[in-house]
Design a protein around this motif. Structure first.
Motif, PDB file in Angstrom:
ATOM      1  N   MET A   1      44.287  65.430  26.367  1.00 58.43           N
ATOM      2  CA  MET A   1      44.469  66.607  25.764  1.00 58.43           C
ATOM      3  C   MET A   1      45.421  65.393  24.873  1.00 58.43           C
ATOM      4  SD  MET A   1      46.019  70.028  25.008  1.00 58.43           S
ATOM      5  CE  MET A   1      46.300  70.518  23.471  1.00 58.43           C
ATOM      6  N   THR A   2      45.747  64.705  23.495  1.00 57.20           N
ATOM      7  CA  THR A   2      46.851  64.124  22.305  1.00 57.20           C
ATOM      8  C   THR A   2      48.017  65.574  22.579  1.00 57.20           C
ATOM      9  OG1 THR A   2      45.418  63.243  21.796  1.00 57.20           O
ATOM     10  CG2 THR A   2      47.785  63.445  21.063  1.00 57.20           C
ATOM     11  N   ASP A  40      48.916  58.744  21.538  1.00 58.42           N
ATOM     12  CA  ASP A  40      49.926  57.765  20.323  1.00 58.42           C
ATOM     13  C   ASP A  40      48.718  58.270  18.565  1.00 58.42           C
ATOM     14  OD1 ASP A  40      49.109  55.534  20.039  1.00 58.42           O
ATOM     15  OD2 ASP A  40      49.840  54.272  20.156  1.00 58.42           O
ATOM     16  N   ALA A  41      49.101  58.111  18.104  1.00 59.20           N
ATOM     17  CA  ALA A  41      48.150  57.757  16.917  1.00 59.20           C
ATOM     18  C   ALA A  41      46.578  57.407  16.618  1.00 59.20           C
ATOM     19  CB  ALA A  41      49.086  57.503  15.642  1.00 59.20           C
ATOM     20  N   ARG A  42      46.896  56.158  18.294  1.00 59.47           N
ATOM     21  CA  ARG A  42      46.051  55.549  18.669  1.00 59.47           C
ATOM     22  C   ARG A  42      45.267  56.050  19.048  1.00 59.47           C
ATOM     23  NH1 ARG A  42      48.106  49.705  18.082  1.00 59.47           N
ATOM     24  NH2 ARG A  42      46.043  49.173  19.272  1.00 59.47           N
ATOM     25  N   GLY A  43      45.253  56.910  19.528  1.00 63.51           N
ATOM     26  CA  GLY A  43      44.925  57.743  21.542  1.00 63.51           C
ATOM     27  C   GLY A  43      45.637  57.076  22.669  1.00 63.51           C
ATOM     28  N   ARG A  44      46.295  55.848  22.185  1.00 59.99           N
ATOM     29  CA  ARG A  44      47.161  54.984  23.276  1.00 59.99           C
ATOM     30  C   ARG A  44      48.749  56.044  24.412  1.00 59.99           C
ATOM     31  NH1 ARG A  44      49.123  50.231  21.249  1.00 59.99           N
ATOM     32  NH2 ARG A  44      50.758  51.260  20.264  1.00 59.99           N
ATOM     33  N   THR A  45      48.223  56.074  25.451  1.00 60.13           N
ATOM     34  CA  THR A  45      48.864  56.453  26.872  1.00 60.13           C
ATOM     35  C   THR A  45      49.446  55.573  26.615  1.00 60.13           C
ATOM     36  OG1 THR A  45      47.949  55.410  28.375  1.00 60.13           O
ATOM     37  CG2 THR A  45      47.120  57.777  27.880  1.00 60.13           C
ATOM     38  N   PRO A  46      51.537  56.189  27.162  1.00 59.59           N
ATOM     39  CA  PRO A  46      52.593  55.182  27.756  1.00 59.59           C
ATOM     40  C   PRO A  46      51.879  54.498  28.513  1.00 59.59           C
ATOM     41  CG  PRO A  46      52.895  57.377  27.558  1.00 59.59           C
ATOM     42  CD  PRO A  46      51.504  57.501  27.702  1.00 59.59           C
ATOM     43  N   GLN A  72      41.622  55.712  28.584  1.00 58.11           N
ATOM     44  CA  GLN A  72      41.158  54.625  27.758  1.00 58.11           C
ATOM     45  C   GLN A  72      41.171  55.537  25.830  1.00 58.11           C
ATOM     46  OE1 GLN A  72      36.345  55.291  29.096  1.00 58.11           O
ATOM     47  NE2 GLN A  72      36.623  53.025  28.310  1.00 58.11           N
ATOM     48  N   ASP A  73      42.236  54.478  25.194  1.00 56.49           N
ATOM     49  CA  ASP A  73      41.711  54.993  23.836  1.00 56.49           C
ATOM     50  C   ASP A  73      40.763  55.320  22.944  1.00 56.49           C
ATOM     51  OD1 ASP A  73      41.502  52.629  23.022  1.00 56.49           O
ATOM     52  OD2 ASP A  73      43.114  52.127  22.647  1.00 56.49           O
ATOM     53  N   ALA A  74      41.308  55.806  21.669  1.00 55.13           N
ATOM     54  CA  ALA A  74      40.272  55.786  20.183  1.00 55.13           C
ATOM     55  C   ALA A  74      38.970  54.118  20.637  1.00 55.13           C
ATOM     56  CB  ALA A  74      40.806  55.827  18.770  1.00 55.13           C
TER      57      ALA A  74
END
Length: 205
Positions: A1-2, A40-46, A72-74
């Motif tokens: 979840m973002t 973040d806005a691109r779906g990336r975790t830290p 996984q990100d976007a």
């Protein structure tokens, strides 16, 4: 979840610190309650952001704190997949020690091994082949790591070493692409004489 900065005041600080590879700032943000799996806005975790910047110490700290190296990100990158594709061997090792799943695939349907083979990352390929990763996994293009090492490789020393590693690990030397073209046939077409000799010696046709 973002989790957005509005939902937790330390989220933005954590994401910035991961981007900068600032280990102390990452620790402060986490200690202040920033969610480890913020995005973040691109779906990336830290941990993915730190990996993208090749910030080894930052990525390790996040993994030690429990970051999901398979998240996984976007565009379907994860810390483990991206590290494999980029040849960030230290991060690959750390990810494997913290639960990396070699079965997870990228947006091309490939494992971490396939782009590592394509890009000539010999040390990374060696580390990945020490796991139970499927050496003959076929991506959406119809290519294995061996096929990518030949078709998209240079035929130089690094790709020769990777071909040797793959064959030693039991890669099927005659597993063809969707058009029925084998690794040896591709190597011959591309003028990769040394690679062709390796494949021929292993029974390539």
């Amino acid at each position: 979840m973002t989790v957005t900065a509005q939902e937790h005041p330390q989220t933005a600080a954590l994401l910035r610190a991961a981007q900068a590879g600032d280990v102390a700032a990452i620790a402060r943000a986490l200690d202040a309650g920033a969610p480890l799996e913020s995005r973040d806005a691109r779906g990336r975790t830290p941990v993915l952001i730190a990996t993208d910047g090749h910030h080894v110490a930052a990525a390790r700290l996040l993994m030690e704190r429990g970051a999901d190296v398979n998240a996984q990100d976007a565009q379907r990158d994860s810390a483990f997949l991206l590290a494999g594709a980029r040849g960030y061997t230290e991060i690959v090792r750390a990810a494997l020690a913290h639960g990396a799943d070699w079965r997870v695939t990228n947006r091309f349907g490939g494992t971490a091994l396939i782009p590592a083979c394509e890009r000539g990352h010999v040390d990374t390929v060696r580390v990945l082949l020490a796991t139970d990763i499927d050496v003959d996994h076929v991506n959406r293009l119809g290519w294995t790591g061996l096929l990518e090492a030949v078709i998209l490789g240079s035929g130089g020393a690094a790709h020769q070493a990777i071909v040797r590693l793959l064959l030693a690990r039991g890669a099927q030397v005659n597993l063809a692409d969707r058009d029925g073209v084998t690794p040896l046939q591709h190597a011959q077409r591309l003028g990769q004489r040394e690679v062709a000799a390796l494949l021929r010696a292993a029974g390539g046709r």
